[in-house]
Design an enzyme around this catalytic site. Structure first.
Site, PDB file in Angstrom:
ATOM      1  N   ARG A 166       6.831   5.207  -7.981  1.00 55.39           N
ATOM      2  CA  ARG A 166       5.838   5.170  -6.878  1.00 55.39           C
ATOM      3  C   ARG A 166       5.187   6.553  -6.706  1.00 55.39           C
ATOM      4  O   ARG A 166       4.968   7.019  -5.576  1.00 55.39           O
ATOM      5  CB  ARG A 166       6.483   4.738  -5.557  1.00 55.39           C
ATOM      6  CG  ARG A 166       7.081   3.365  -5.558  1.00 55.39           C
ATOM      7  CD  ARG A 166       6.013   2.268  -5.649  1.00 55.39           C
ATOM      8  NE  ARG A 166       6.635   0.978  -5.494  1.00 55.39           N
ATOM      9  CZ  ARG A 166       7.242   0.315  -6.485  1.00 55.39           C
ATOM     10  NH1 ARG A 166       7.250   0.824  -7.713  1.00 55.39           N
ATOM     11  NH2 ARG A 166       7.789  -0.859  -6.272  1.00 55.39           N
ATOM     12  N   SER A 239       6.258  -2.782   1.124  1.00 56.82           N
ATOM     13  CA  SER A 239       7.403  -1.886   1.368  1.00 56.82           C
ATOM     14  C   SER A 239       6.922  -0.644   2.096  1.00 56.82           C
ATOM     15  O   SER A 239       6.008   0.030   1.624  1.00 56.82           O
ATOM     16  CB  SER A 239       8.034  -1.447   0.049  1.00 56.82           C
ATOM     17  OG  SER A 239       8.400  -2.577  -0.697  1.00 56.82           O
ATOM     18  N   GLU A 335       6.245   5.187   2.047  1.00 55.36           N
ATOM     19  CA  GLU A 335       5.460   4.903   0.836  1.00 55.36           C
ATOM     20  C   GLU A 335       3.934   4.945   1.055  1.00 55.36           C
ATOM     21  O   GLU A 335       3.228   5.573   0.272  1.00 55.36           O
ATOM     22  CB  GLU A 335       5.880   3.534   0.265  1.00 55.36           C
ATOM     23  CG  GLU A 335       5.182   3.219  -1.046  1.00 55.36           C
ATOM     24  CD  GLU A 335       5.466   1.803  -1.543  1.00 55.36           C
ATOM     25  OE1 GLU A 335       6.623   1.498  -1.849  1.00 55.36           O
ATOM     26  OE2 GLU A 335       4.508   1.018  -1.633  1.00 55.36           O
TER      27      GLU A 335
HETATM   28  C1  LIG Z   1       2.168  -7.631   1.041  1.00 57.01           C
HETATM   29  C2  LIG Z   1       2.131  -6.377   0.185  1.00 57.01           C
HETATM   30  C3  LIG Z   1       2.909  -6.304  -0.952  1.00 57.01           C
HETATM   31  C4  LIG Z   1       2.892  -5.161  -1.767  1.00 57.01           C
HETATM   32  N1  LIG Z   1       3.665  -5.129  -2.878  1.00 57.01           N
HETATM   33  C5  LIG Z   1       3.656  -4.034  -3.678  1.00 57.01           C
HETATM   34  C6  LIG Z   1       4.457  -3.999  -4.867  1.00 57.01           C
HETATM   35  O1  LIG Z   1       5.143  -4.952  -5.194  1.00 57.01           O
HETATM   36  N2  LIG Z   1       4.439  -2.868  -5.618  1.00 57.01           N
HETATM   37  C7  LIG Z   1       3.655  -1.803  -5.291  1.00 57.01           C
HETATM   38  O2  LIG Z   1       3.682  -0.813  -6.037  1.00 57.01           O
HETATM   39  N3  LIG Z   1       2.882  -1.808  -4.183  1.00 57.01           N
HETATM   40  C8  LIG Z   1       2.851  -2.892  -3.372  1.00 57.01           C
HETATM   41  N4  LIG Z   1       2.077  -2.913  -2.234  1.00 57.01           N
HETATM   42  C9  LIG Z   1       1.284  -1.718  -1.892  1.00 57.01           C
HETATM   43  C10 LIG Z   1      -0.200  -1.788  -2.339  1.00 57.01           C
HETATM   44  O3  LIG Z   1      -0.597  -3.110  -2.553  1.00 57.01           O
HETATM   45  C11 LIG Z   1      -0.446  -0.992  -3.616  1.00 57.01           C
HETATM   46  O4  LIG Z   1      -0.033   0.336  -3.447  1.00 57.01           O
HETATM   47  C12 LIG Z   1      -1.920  -1.007  -4.021  1.00 57.01           C
HETATM   48  O5  LIG Z   1      -2.087  -0.403  -5.282  1.00 57.01           O
HETATM   49  C13 LIG Z   1      -2.837  -0.312  -3.014  1.00 57.01           C
HETATM   50  O6  LIG Z   1      -4.172  -0.603  -3.386  1.00 57.01           O
HETATM   51  P1  LIG Z   1      -5.364  -0.480  -2.367  1.00 57.01           P
HETATM   52  O7  LIG Z   1      -6.620  -0.671  -3.135  1.00 57.01           O
HETATM   53  O8  LIG Z   1      -5.164  -1.398  -1.222  1.00 57.01           O
HETATM   54  O9  LIG Z   1      -5.228   1.040  -1.908  1.00 57.01           O
HETATM   55  P2  LIG Z   1      -5.577   1.668  -0.471  1.00 57.01           P
HETATM   56  O10 LIG Z   1      -4.560   1.227   0.522  1.00 57.01           O
HETATM   57  O11 LIG Z   1      -6.995   1.445  -0.143  1.00 57.01           O
HETATM   58  O12 LIG Z   1      -5.313   3.209  -0.797  1.00 57.01           O
HETATM   59  C14 LIG Z   1      -4.020   3.703  -1.018  1.00 57.01           C
HETATM   60  C15 LIG Z   1      -4.115   5.187  -1.376  1.00 57.01           C
HETATM   61  O13 LIG Z   1      -4.778   5.337  -2.625  1.00 57.01           O
HETATM   62  C16 LIG Z   1      -5.993   6.074  -2.472  1.00 57.01           C
HETATM   63  N5  LIG Z   1      -7.000   5.420  -3.332  1.00 57.01           N
HETATM   64  C17 LIG Z   1      -7.388   4.120  -3.301  1.00 57.01           C
HETATM   65  N6  LIG Z   1      -8.302   3.891  -4.262  1.00 57.01           N
HETATM   66  C18 LIG Z   1      -8.465   5.062  -4.924  1.00 57.01           C
HETATM   67  C19 LIG Z   1      -9.284   5.470  -6.022  1.00 57.01           C
HETATM   68  N7  LIG Z   1     -10.117   4.618  -6.653  1.00 57.01           N
HETATM   69  N8  LIG Z   1      -9.212   6.763  -6.435  1.00 57.01           N
HETATM   70  C20 LIG Z   1      -8.386   7.649  -5.811  1.00 57.01           C
HETATM   71  N9  LIG Z   1      -7.605   7.326  -4.758  1.00 57.01           N
HETATM   72  C21 LIG Z   1      -7.644   6.032  -4.324  1.00 57.01           C
HETATM   73  C22 LIG Z   1      -6.329   6.007  -0.989  1.00 57.01           C
HETATM   74  O14 LIG Z   1      -7.082   7.136  -0.579  1.00 57.01           O
HETATM   75  C23 LIG Z   1      -4.945   5.988  -0.375  1.00 57.01           C
HETATM   76  O15 LIG Z   1      -4.411   7.285  -0.310  1.00 57.01           O
HETATM   77  C24 LIG Z   1       2.060  -4.053  -1.410  1.00 57.01           C
HETATM   78  C25 LIG Z   1       1.258  -4.140  -0.253  1.00 57.01           C
HETATM   79  C26 LIG Z   1       1.289  -5.289   0.538  1.00 57.01           C
HETATM   80  C27 LIG Z   1       0.409  -5.362   1.748  1.00 57.01           C
END
Ligand SMILES: Cc1cc2nc3c(=O)[nH]c(=O)nc-3n(C[C@H](O)[C@H](O)[C@H](O)COP(=O)(O)OP(=O)(O)OC[C@H]3O[C@@H](n4cnc5c(N)ncnc54)[C@H](O)[C@@H]3O)c2cc1C
Length: 339
Positions: A166, A239, A335
Protein backbone atom coordinates in the site's frame (compact mmCIF):
# COMPACT_ATOMS: atom_id res chain seq x y z
CA UNK A 1 -9.24 26.06 -25.92
CA UNK A 2 -9.14 27.39 -22.37
CA UNK A 3 -9.94 25.10 -19.45
CA UNK A 4 -13.33 25.74 -17.77
CA UNK A 5 -12.74 26.33 -14.05
CA UNK A 6 -15.64 26.37 -11.59
CA UNK A 7 -15.76 28.01 -8.16
CA UNK A 8 -17.14 26.62 -4.86
CA UNK A 9 -17.93 23.12 -6.09
CA UNK A 10 -19.47 20.65 -3.59
CA UNK A 11 -17.42 17.44 -3.25
CA UNK A 12 -19.88 15.35 -1.21
CA UNK A 13 -20.85 13.17 -4.18
CA UNK A 14 -17.23 12.95 -5.35
CA UNK A 15 -15.88 11.10 -2.29
CA UNK A 16 -17.11 7.63 -1.34
CA UNK A 17 -17.34 8.54 2.37
CA UNK A 18 -19.99 11.09 1.28
CA UNK A 19 -18.33 13.74 3.44
CA UNK A 20 -19.34 17.37 3.07
CA UNK A 21 -16.61 19.56 1.61
CA UNK A 22 -16.33 22.22 -1.04
CA UNK A 23 -13.57 22.99 -3.54
CA UNK A 24 -12.63 26.66 -3.92
CA UNK A 25 -11.76 25.95 -7.58
CA UNK A 26 -12.49 22.82 -9.62
CA UNK A 27 -11.56 21.62 -13.11
CA UNK A 28 -12.25 18.40 -15.02
CA UNK A 29 -9.03 17.18 -16.63
CA UNK A 30 -9.55 15.17 -19.82
CA UNK A 31 -6.14 15.60 -21.51
CA UNK A 32 -2.49 16.47 -20.91
CA UNK A 33 -3.28 19.97 -22.29
CA UNK A 34 -6.06 20.42 -19.70
CA UNK A 35 -3.60 19.49 -16.98
CA UNK A 36 -1.03 22.02 -18.16
CA UNK A 37 -3.75 24.71 -18.25
CA UNK A 38 -4.94 23.77 -14.75
CA UNK A 39 -1.44 23.87 -13.31
CA UNK A 40 -0.82 27.23 -14.97
CA UNK A 41 -4.06 28.63 -13.50
CA UNK A 42 -2.96 27.44 -10.03
CA UNK A 43 0.59 28.80 -10.42
CA UNK A 44 -0.64 32.23 -11.52
CA UNK A 45 -2.82 32.50 -8.40
CA UNK A 46 -0.42 30.78 -6.02
CA UNK A 47 -3.03 28.08 -5.35
CA UNK A 48 -2.45 24.61 -3.99
CA UNK A 49 -3.85 21.73 -6.01
CA UNK A 50 -5.58 18.48 -5.08
CA UNK A 51 -5.64 15.59 -7.55
CA UNK A 52 -8.97 13.76 -7.40
CA UNK A 53 -9.85 10.43 -8.99
CA UNK A 54 -12.86 8.50 -7.73
CA UNK A 55 -12.50 9.87 -4.19
CA UNK A 56 -12.49 6.33 -2.75
CA UNK A 57 -9.27 6.66 -0.75
CA UNK A 58 -9.71 10.13 0.61
CA UNK A 59 -10.80 11.59 3.95
CA UNK A 60 -11.90 15.18 3.50
CA UNK A 61 -11.90 16.86 6.91
CA UNK A 62 -12.52 20.41 5.68
CA UNK A 63 -13.18 22.54 2.62
CA UNK A 64 -10.46 22.37 -0.02
CA UNK A 65 -8.85 25.80 -0.34
CA UNK A 66 -7.17 24.81 -3.60
CA UNK A 67 -7.78 23.94 -7.23
CA UNK A 68 -9.17 20.40 -7.44
CA UNK A 69 -8.02 18.67 -10.63
CA UNK A 70 -10.55 15.91 -11.28
CA UNK A 71 -8.86 13.27 -13.47
CA UNK A 72 -11.54 12.12 -15.92
CA UNK A 73 -9.55 11.47 -19.15
CA UNK A 74 -10.65 8.23 -20.79
CA UNK A 75 -9.13 5.81 -23.29
CA UNK A 76 -7.72 2.27 -23.45
CA UNK A 77 -5.27 1.03 -26.11
CA UNK A 78 -3.14 -2.01 -26.79
CA UNK A 79 0.53 -0.97 -26.90
CA UNK A 80 2.00 -4.35 -27.88
CA UNK A 81 0.83 -7.93 -28.36
CA UNK A 82 3.20 -10.82 -29.04
CA UNK A 83 0.42 -13.40 -28.98
CA UNK A 84 1.09 -14.28 -25.33
CA UNK A 85 1.93 -11.06 -23.51
CA UNK A 86 -0.12 -7.95 -24.07
CA UNK A 87 0.78 -4.47 -22.85
CA UNK A 88 -2.36 -2.41 -22.46
CA UNK A 89 -2.50 1.27 -21.54
CA UNK A 90 -5.37 3.15 -19.87
CA UNK A 91 -5.83 6.86 -19.20
CA UNK A 92 -5.88 8.01 -15.57
CA UNK A 93 -9.62 8.75 -15.51
CA UNK A 94 -10.72 5.27 -16.60
CA UNK A 95 -12.84 3.76 -13.81
CA UNK A 96 -10.87 0.81 -12.43
CA UNK A 97 -13.42 -2.03 -12.31
CA UNK A 98 -14.86 -1.48 -15.83
CA UNK A 99 -11.24 -1.43 -17.08
CA UNK A 100 -10.60 -4.79 -15.35
CA UNK A 101 -13.75 -6.21 -16.99
CA UNK A 102 -12.60 -4.86 -20.37
CA UNK A 103 -9.24 -6.69 -20.09
CA UNK A 104 -11.02 -9.91 -19.11
CA UNK A 105 -13.39 -9.60 -22.07
CA UNK A 106 -10.28 -9.33 -24.30
CA UNK A 107 -9.18 -12.72 -22.92
CA UNK A 108 -6.37 -11.26 -20.81
CA UNK A 109 -5.27 -12.66 -17.45
CA UNK A 110 -3.77 -10.66 -14.59
CA UNK A 111 -6.27 -8.18 -13.13
CA UNK A 112 -9.05 -10.61 -12.09
CA UNK A 113 -8.12 -10.64 -8.35
CA UNK A 114 -8.28 -6.83 -8.34
CA UNK A 115 -11.92 -6.79 -9.49
CA UNK A 116 -14.42 -4.41 -7.90
CA UNK A 117 -11.87 -2.09 -6.30
CA UNK A 118 -13.42 1.39 -6.59
CA UNK A 119 -11.58 4.35 -8.06
CA UNK A 120 -9.60 5.14 -11.16
CA UNK A 121 -6.70 3.69 -13.13
CA UNK A 122 -4.63 6.81 -12.37
CA UNK A 123 -4.85 6.25 -8.61
CA UNK A 124 -4.03 2.54 -8.79
CA UNK A 125 -0.23 3.01 -8.55
CA UNK A 126 -0.45 5.60 -5.77
CA UNK A 127 -0.94 3.02 -3.02
CA UNK A 128 -0.10 -0.01 -5.22
CA UNK A 129 -3.65 -1.35 -4.87
CA UNK A 130 -3.91 -4.94 -3.79
CA UNK A 131 -6.44 -7.65 -3.04
CA UNK A 132 -6.63 -11.45 -2.87
CA UNK A 133 -2.89 -12.03 -3.16
CA UNK A 134 -2.24 -9.71 -6.11
CA UNK A 135 -0.85 -6.19 -6.11
CA UNK A 136 -0.75 -3.70 -8.94
CA UNK A 137 3.05 -4.06 -9.09
CA UNK A 138 2.64 -7.72 -10.21
CA UNK A 139 1.12 -6.60 -13.53
CA UNK A 140 2.63 -3.13 -13.81
CA UNK A 141 4.58 -2.23 -16.95
CA UNK A 142 4.99 1.54 -16.66
CA UNK A 143 3.23 4.89 -16.48
CA UNK A 144 3.39 8.45 -17.70
CA UNK A 145 3.20 11.16 -15.07
CA UNK A 146 3.58 14.90 -14.90
CA UNK A 147 6.61 15.66 -12.73
CA UNK A 148 5.98 18.96 -10.98
CA UNK A 149 9.63 19.26 -9.93
CA UNK A 150 10.86 19.10 -13.51
CA UNK A 151 7.77 20.56 -15.21
CA UNK A 152 7.52 17.79 -17.81
CA UNK A 153 5.94 14.42 -18.54
CA UNK A 154 8.10 11.45 -17.56
CA UNK A 155 7.76 7.72 -18.17
CA UNK A 156 8.44 5.61 -15.07
CA UNK A 157 8.98 1.85 -14.81
CA UNK A 158 8.31 -0.34 -11.76
CA UNK A 159 11.76 0.34 -10.28
CA UNK A 160 11.20 4.10 -10.52
CA UNK A 161 7.87 3.77 -8.72
CA UNK A 162 9.37 1.94 -5.67
CA UNK A 163 6.20 0.03 -4.88
CA UNK A 164 5.65 -1.40 -1.40
CA UNK A 165 2.69 -2.68 0.61
CA UNK A 166 0.00 0.00 0.00
CA UNK A 167 2.89 2.28 -0.77
CA UNK A 168 4.88 3.82 -3.61
CA UNK A 169 7.19 6.67 -4.47
CA UNK A 170 4.07 8.76 -5.15
CA UNK A 171 2.99 8.52 -1.51
CA UNK A 172 6.48 9.35 -0.32
CA UNK A 173 6.78 12.39 -2.62
CA UNK A 174 3.37 13.98 -2.11
CA UNK A 175 2.50 16.76 -4.52
CA UNK A 176 5.23 15.88 -7.02
CA UNK A 177 3.55 13.47 -9.45
CA UNK A 178 0.31 13.49 -11.42
CA UNK A 179 -0.33 10.14 -13.10
CA UNK A 180 -1.63 10.55 -16.65
CA UNK A 181 -1.81 6.94 -17.92
CA UNK A 182 -0.76 3.48 -16.75
CA UNK A 183 0.49 0.44 -18.70
CA UNK A 184 -0.15 -3.15 -17.61
CA UNK A 185 1.57 -6.34 -18.79
CA UNK A 186 -1.12 -9.03 -19.04
CA UNK A 187 -1.04 -12.58 -20.38
CA UNK A 188 -3.23 -14.81 -22.46
CA UNK A 189 -2.37 -18.00 -20.56
CA UNK A 190 -1.02 -17.13 -17.11
CA UNK A 191 -1.75 -19.14 -13.98
CA UNK A 192 -4.55 -17.96 -11.73
CA UNK A 193 -4.14 -16.97 -8.06
CA UNK A 194 -6.76 -18.93 -6.15
CA UNK A 195 -5.13 -19.44 -2.78
CA UNK A 196 -6.33 -16.25 -1.06
CA UNK A 197 -9.53 -15.66 0.87
CA UNK A 198 -12.47 -17.80 -0.08
CA UNK A 199 -11.86 -17.86 -3.87
CA UNK A 200 -11.30 -21.60 -4.15
CA UNK A 201 -14.23 -22.36 -1.85
CA UNK A 202 -16.55 -20.06 -3.82
CA UNK A 203 -15.53 -21.69 -7.13
CA UNK A 204 -16.08 -25.15 -5.67
CA UNK A 205 -19.53 -24.21 -4.39
CA UNK A 206 -20.36 -23.02 -7.90
CA UNK A 207 -19.20 -26.33 -9.37
CA UNK A 208 -16.26 -24.78 -11.26
CA UNK A 209 -13.29 -27.17 -11.50
CA UNK A 210 -11.23 -25.45 -14.22
CA UNK A 211 -11.79 -21.74 -13.60
CA UNK A 212 -11.09 -19.00 -16.12
CA UNK A 213 -9.91 -15.52 -15.17
CA UNK A 214 -13.52 -14.37 -15.59
CA UNK A 215 -14.68 -17.02 -13.09
CA UNK A 216 -12.09 -15.74 -10.60
CA UNK A 217 -13.29 -12.18 -11.14
CA UNK A 218 -16.89 -13.24 -10.48
CA UNK A 219 -15.80 -15.07 -7.30
CA UNK A 220 -13.85 -12.02 -6.07
CA UNK A 221 -16.85 -9.74 -6.77
CA UNK A 222 -19.22 -12.06 -4.90
CA UNK A 223 -16.90 -12.36 -1.89
CA UNK A 224 -16.29 -8.61 -1.78
CA UNK A 225 -20.03 -7.84 -1.97
CA UNK A 226 -20.62 -10.08 1.04
CA UNK A 227 -17.86 -8.52 3.14
CA UNK A 228 -17.58 -4.86 2.22
CA UNK A 229 -20.20 -2.13 2.46
CA UNK A 230 -21.25 -0.56 -0.86
CA UNK A 231 -20.29 3.14 -0.70
CA UNK A 232 -23.50 3.96 -2.59
CA UNK A 233 -25.41 2.66 0.45
CA UNK A 234 -23.03 3.33 3.36
CA UNK A 235 -20.21 5.86 2.98
CA UNK A 236 -16.71 4.40 3.42
CA UNK A 237 -13.21 4.28 1.92
CA UNK A 238 -12.59 0.53 2.21
CA UNK A 239 -9.90 -0.51 4.69
CA UNK A 240 -9.21 2.51 6.86
CA UNK A 241 -5.97 1.17 8.36
CA UNK A 242 -3.07 -0.74 6.81
CA UNK A 243 -2.27 -4.17 8.21
CA UNK A 244 0.75 -3.46 10.45
CA UNK A 245 3.97 -5.25 9.51
CA UNK A 246 6.17 -6.31 12.44
CA UNK A 247 9.32 -8.43 12.77
CA UNK A 248 9.02 -12.10 13.64
CA UNK A 249 10.09 -11.65 17.29
CA UNK A 250 7.32 -9.10 17.92
CA UNK A 251 4.83 -11.40 16.16
CA UNK A 252 5.91 -14.37 18.29
CA UNK A 253 5.49 -12.44 21.53
CA UNK A 254 2.05 -11.17 20.42
CA UNK A 255 1.10 -14.72 19.51
CA UNK A 256 2.01 -16.07 22.92
CA UNK A 257 0.04 -13.29 24.65
CA UNK A 258 -2.93 -13.53 22.22
CA UNK A 259 -3.12 -17.05 20.77
CA UNK A 260 -6.04 -16.16 18.43
CA UNK A 261 -4.19 -13.34 16.68
CA UNK A 262 -4.48 -13.42 12.87
CA UNK A 263 -1.07 -13.16 11.17
CA UNK A 264 0.26 -13.44 7.62
CA UNK A 265 3.96 -14.41 7.45
CA UNK A 266 5.72 -12.54 4.61
CA UNK A 267 8.35 -13.80 2.18
CA UNK A 268 11.00 -11.48 3.71
CA UNK A 269 10.54 -12.96 7.22
CA UNK A 270 8.41 -10.10 8.52
CA UNK A 271 4.84 -10.72 9.67
CA UNK A 272 1.68 -8.84 8.70
CA UNK A 273 -0.95 -8.58 11.44
CA UNK A 274 -4.66 -8.44 10.56
CA UNK A 275 -5.57 -4.90 11.64
CA UNK A 276 -9.27 -5.85 11.58
CA UNK A 277 -8.67 -8.52 14.23
CA UNK A 278 -6.77 -6.08 16.48
CA UNK A 279 -9.56 -3.49 16.19
CA UNK A 280 -12.28 -6.07 16.82
CA UNK A 281 -10.46 -7.46 19.88
CA UNK A 282 -10.10 -3.92 21.22
CA UNK A 283 -13.90 -3.78 21.19
CA UNK A 284 -14.57 -1.40 18.31
CA UNK A 285 -16.53 -3.55 15.85
CA UNK A 286 -19.95 -1.97 15.10
CA UNK A 287 -19.11 0.91 17.48
CA UNK A 288 -20.79 4.18 16.60
CA UNK A 289 -20.16 7.77 17.66
CA UNK A 290 -22.90 9.92 16.16
CA UNK A 291 -22.81 9.13 12.44
CA UNK A 292 -19.15 8.03 12.43
CA UNK A 293 -18.82 4.30 12.98
CA UNK A 294 -16.99 1.03 12.58
CA UNK A 295 -18.61 -1.41 10.14
CA UNK A 296 -20.58 -4.20 11.81
CA UNK A 297 -19.13 -6.94 9.58
CA UNK A 298 -15.56 -5.72 9.04
CA UNK A 299 -13.84 -3.73 11.80
CA UNK A 300 -11.20 -2.46 9.37
CA UNK A 301 -13.78 -0.30 7.60
CA UNK A 302 -14.91 3.02 9.09
CA UNK A 303 -18.26 4.25 7.86
CA UNK A 304 -20.37 7.38 7.60
CA UNK A 305 -23.90 6.53 8.69
CA UNK A 306 -25.18 9.69 7.02
CA UNK A 307 -24.27 13.06 8.44
CA UNK A 308 -20.72 12.50 9.74
CA UNK A 309 -18.04 15.07 8.97
CA UNK A 310 -14.49 14.11 8.10
CA UNK A 311 -13.32 15.36 11.51
CA UNK A 312 -15.73 12.91 13.23
CA UNK A 313 -14.25 9.99 11.27
CA UNK A 314 -10.70 11.17 12.03
CA UNK A 315 -11.47 11.53 15.75
CA UNK A 316 -12.85 7.99 15.86
CA UNK A 317 -9.79 6.72 13.96
CA UNK A 318 -7.46 8.40 16.48
CA UNK A 319 -9.33 6.77 19.38
CA UNK A 320 -9.06 3.35 17.72
CA UNK A 321 -5.32 3.88 17.10
CA UNK A 322 -4.76 4.82 20.76
CA UNK A 323 -6.72 1.84 22.05
CA UNK A 324 -4.97 -0.70 19.77
CA UNK A 325 -1.57 0.78 20.73
CA UNK A 326 -2.43 0.49 24.42
CA UNK A 327 -3.75 -3.08 24.18
CA UNK A 328 -1.24 -4.60 21.72
CA UNK A 329 1.63 -2.10 21.50
CA UNK A 330 1.01 -1.93 17.73
CA UNK A 331 0.74 1.29 15.73
CA UNK A 332 -2.05 1.39 13.13
CA UNK A 333 -1.37 3.57 10.11
CA UNK A 334 -4.25 5.28 8.32
CA UNK A 335 -4.55 4.13 4.69
CA UNK A 336 -6.56 6.88 2.89
CA UNK A 337 -5.11 10.31 2.15
CA UNK A 338 -6.28 12.69 4.86
CA UNK A 339 -6.94 16.29 3.94
C1 LIG B 1 -15.47 -0.26 -0.73
C2 LIG B 1 -14.00 -0.01 -0.99
C3 LIG B 1 -13.15 -1.08 -1.16
C4 LIG B 1 -11.78 -0.88 -1.41
N1 LIG B 1 -10.98 -1.96 -1.57
C5 LIG B 1 -9.65 -1.79 -1.82
C6 LIG B 1 -8.80 -2.92 -2.02
O1 LIG B 1 -9.24 -4.06 -1.98
N2 LIG B 1 -7.48 -2.70 -2.23
C7 LIG B 1 -6.97 -1.44 -2.30
O2 LIG B 1 -5.75 -1.32 -2.52
N3 LIG B 1 -7.75 -0.35 -2.14
C8 LIG B 1 -9.07 -0.48 -1.91
N4 LIG B 1 -9.89 0.61 -1.72
C9 LIG B 1 -9.28 1.96 -1.76
C10 LIG B 1 -9.41 2.68 -3.13
O3 LIG B 1 -10.44 2.12 -3.89
C11 LIG B 1 -8.12 2.60 -3.94
O4 LIG B 1 -7.05 3.12 -3.19
C12 LIG B 1 -8.22 3.36 -5.26
O5 LIG B 1 -7.07 3.14 -6.04
C13 LIG B 1 -8.41 4.87 -5.08
O6 LIG B 1 -8.73 5.41 -6.35
P1 LIG B 1 -9.45 6.80 -6.51
O7 LIG B 1 -9.45 7.13 -7.95
O8 LIG B 1 -10.77 6.77 -5.85
O9 LIG B 1 -8.44 7.76 -5.72
P2 LIG B 1 -8.80 9.07 -4.88
O10 LIG B 1 -9.49 8.68 -3.61
O11 LIG B 1 -9.47 10.07 -5.73
O12 LIG B 1 -7.33 9.55 -4.51
C14 LIG B 1 -6.53 8.84 -3.60
C15 LIG B 1 -5.15 9.51 -3.52
O13 LIG B 1 -4.49 9.38 -4.77
C16 LIG B 1 -4.24 10.66 -5.35
N5 LIG B 1 -4.51 10.53 -6.80
C17 LIG B 1 -5.66 10.11 -7.39
N6 LIG B 1 -5.51 10.10 -8.72
C18 LIG B 1 -4.23 10.49 -8.97
C19 LIG B 1 -3.47 10.68 -10.17
N7 LIG B 1 -3.99 10.45 -11.39
N8 LIG B 1 -2.19 11.10 -10.06
C20 LIG B 1 -1.64 11.35 -8.84
N9 LIG B 1 -2.31 11.21 -7.67
C21 LIG B 1 -3.61 10.77 -7.75
C22 LIG B 1 -5.18 11.62 -4.64
O14 LIG B 1 -4.66 12.94 -4.63
C23 LIG B 1 -5.24 11.01 -3.26
O15 LIG B 1 -4.11 11.38 -2.50
C24 LIG B 1 -11.26 0.45 -1.49
C25 LIG B 1 -12.14 1.54 -1.33
C26 LIG B 1 -13.50 1.32 -1.09
C27 LIG B 1 -14.41 2.50 -0.94
Amino acid sequence: MSLPIQKNVPLQTLNTFGLPSSARYFASITSDEDLRAGLQFAAERNLDTLILGGGSNLLLTRDVDALVLHMVGRGVRVVSDDGEQVVIEAEAGEPWHPFVLDTLARGLVGLENLSLIPGTVGASPIQNIGAYGVELKDVFEGLDAWDRHEGRIRSLDAGDCAFGYRDSRFKREPGRWIVLRVRFRLHRHAGLRLEYGAIRQWLKQDGIDSPTAQDVSRAVCAIRREKLPDPAVLGNAGSFFKNPVVDSAVAASLQSAHPGIVIYPQADGSVKLAAGWLIEQAGWKAHREGDAGVHALQALVLVNHGAAHGEDILLLARRIQASVAERFGVVLEIEPSVL
